[in-house]
Enzyme design. Structure first.
Site, PDB file in Angstrom:
ATOM      1  N   CYS A   1      -2.604  -5.388   9.716  1.00 39.32           N
ATOM      2  CA  CYS A   1      -2.356  -5.489   8.279  1.00 39.32           C
ATOM      3  C   CYS A   1      -1.870  -4.156   7.733  1.00 39.32           C
ATOM      4  O   CYS A   1      -2.679  -3.239   7.500  1.00 39.32           O
ATOM      5  CB  CYS A   1      -3.635  -5.931   7.567  1.00 39.32           C
ATOM      6  SG  CYS A   1      -3.458  -5.973   5.785  1.00 39.32           S
TER       7      CYS A   1
ATOM      8  N   CYS B   1      -3.186  -3.129   4.320  1.00 35.25           N
ATOM      9  CA  CYS B   1      -4.606  -2.711   4.310  1.00 35.25           C
ATOM     10  C   CYS B   1      -4.752  -1.304   4.882  1.00 35.25           C
ATOM     11  O   CYS B   1      -5.506  -0.498   4.353  1.00 35.25           O
ATOM     12  CB  CYS B   1      -5.472  -3.614   5.189  1.00 35.25           C
ATOM     13  SG  CYS B   1      -5.211  -5.349   4.984  1.00 35.25           S
ATOM     14  N   ASP B   2      -4.063  -1.017   5.978  1.00 32.74           N
ATOM     15  CA  ASP B   2      -4.357   0.201   6.747  1.00 32.74           C
ATOM     16  C   ASP B   2      -3.262   1.261   6.706  1.00 32.74           C
ATOM     17  O   ASP B   2      -3.455   2.365   7.219  1.00 32.74           O
ATOM     18  CB  ASP B   2      -4.610  -0.175   8.227  1.00 32.74           C
ATOM     19  CG  ASP B   2      -5.779  -1.134   8.365  1.00 32.74           C
ATOM     20  OD1 ASP B   2      -6.680  -1.084   7.511  1.00 32.74           O
ATOM     21  OD2 ASP B   2      -5.786  -1.940   9.315  1.00 32.74           O
TER      22      ASP B   2
END
Ligand code: NAP
Length: 313
Positions: free
Chosen positions: A130, A133-134
């Site tokens: 992701c 997200c990261d």
């Protein structure tokens, strides 16, 4: 006894709950993790009609609030079994058992993994599924993205805005993702596209379980198949983003409804499965386009057919 149990609280499941509650049915939504499904991992949604640029978490929260304020009950429990129990259905979670007259399956999909040695151990420590997200963990660093669909292209574009350098690896010459997006990504000065190639292994400092990069295998540009096991190139990187598509979360329904060879639940366009009283909505269903707009449309259709079914009992 509930009128309807909806399994999954993504856009499809929550929309189904809104429609079912508006028809005054007694509804329970069961969700294993958190509400919102995959959209909570999406920073910005650009293609939901009428809401350009809405954030995924905001959109998910609004859906959740709408469903619960209309009276849908939600339990955060992982479903492990669903079965017919006389005239109704029994749903078993890790914590409890529930009964309902009808079911809506809206469990979505999960990301596909590469299946490489150390991939699992390095998840969250160099390997990610992701980018939104990261991505921030890799500011000013070099990263690798693998995949040829829209997710990989969006990830490459997004990461190019944060990272020093992005390598985009795809096993075919042709990308599956949108042409306009590919053109945009190709024009970015810090993105290097490498095709046809596939990641053959992870470079790892095993003693400390530290991710160091990837090595590439040669593939056939037409078929995407690996041509030889030889390590053709090494890329040193701080992170790998795997964006090679997803698989349906449908295993637990295998004895209840028919699935296709890839595990998607077979259904008509109005979301009826092979089992009367069981409906399916969203990405887990056999369908073409898998978008938020199609998931919410499915949620409405599945709920409407489930309401017809309940009213006919
Ligand atoms: P996808 O379209 O299925 O693409 C997956 C890609 O990964 C393909 O290029 C595939 O290669 C490659 N791949 C699969 N298994 C592989 C493996 N084992 N090793 C190496 N490569 C592998 O998946 P997606 O990109 O996640 O998109 C899913 C759906 O969501 C699509 O309909 C997409 O349009 C949509 N989507 C929309 C948006 C948006 O509009 N905002 C954003 C993201 C995704 P091959 O091409 O060789 O099969």
């Amino acid at each position: 006894m509930y009128d309807m149990i909806i399994i999954g609280a993504g856009p499809a499941g929550l929309t189904a709950a809104i429609y079912a509650r508006r028809a005054e049915k007694k509804v329970l939504v069961l969700e294993g993790t958190t509400y919102g499904g995959q959209i909570i991992k999406t920073m910005k949604i650009d293609n939901y009609p009428g809401m350009p640029g809405v954030s995924g978490p905001d959109f998910a929260k609004a859906l959740y609030m709408q469903a619960t304020s209309l009276g849908a009950e939600i339990e955060f429990e992982n479903v492990i079994k669903t079965e017919r129990a006389g005239e109704s259905f029994k749903v078993t979670t890790e914590d409890d058992e529930y009964e309902a007259k009808s079911l809506i399956i809206a469990t979505g999909t999960k990301y596909r993994t590469l299946g490489l040695e150390y991939e699992k151990e390095l998840e969250g420590r160099g390997v990610s599924y992701c980018a939104t997200c990261d991505g921030a963990f890799y500011k000013d660093k070099t990263v690798v993205v693998e995949g040829g669909g829209n997710t990989a292209l969006y990830d490459a574009e997004y990461l190019a805005g944060i990272c020093k350098k992005v390598y985009l690896i795809h096993r075919r010459n042709e990308f599956r993702g949108d042409k306009a997006l590919l053109e945009r990504v190709s024009g970015l000065s810090n993105v290097e596209i490498i095709t046809p190639a596939a990641i053959g292994g992870l470079l790892v400092f095993a003693e400390k379980m530290r991710f160091l990069g990837v090595w590439l295998k040669e593939t056939d540009g037409e078929t995407g198949k690996v041509v030889s096991d030889e390590n053709v190139r090494e890329i040193k990187a701080a992170g790998l983003f795997v964006a090679i598509g997803s698989e349906p979360n449908s295993e637990i329904f295998s004895g209840l409804v028919d699935r296709d060879e890839r595990g998607y639940i077979i259904a008509t366009e109005d979301c009826k499965t092979s089992h009367p009283g069981v409906f399916v909505a969203g990405d887990v269903r056999t369908s073409g386009l898998k978008q938020i707009v199609t998931a919410t449309a499915d949620g409405a259709n599945a709920a409407s057919k489930a309401i017809d079914f309940l009213n006919s009992l």
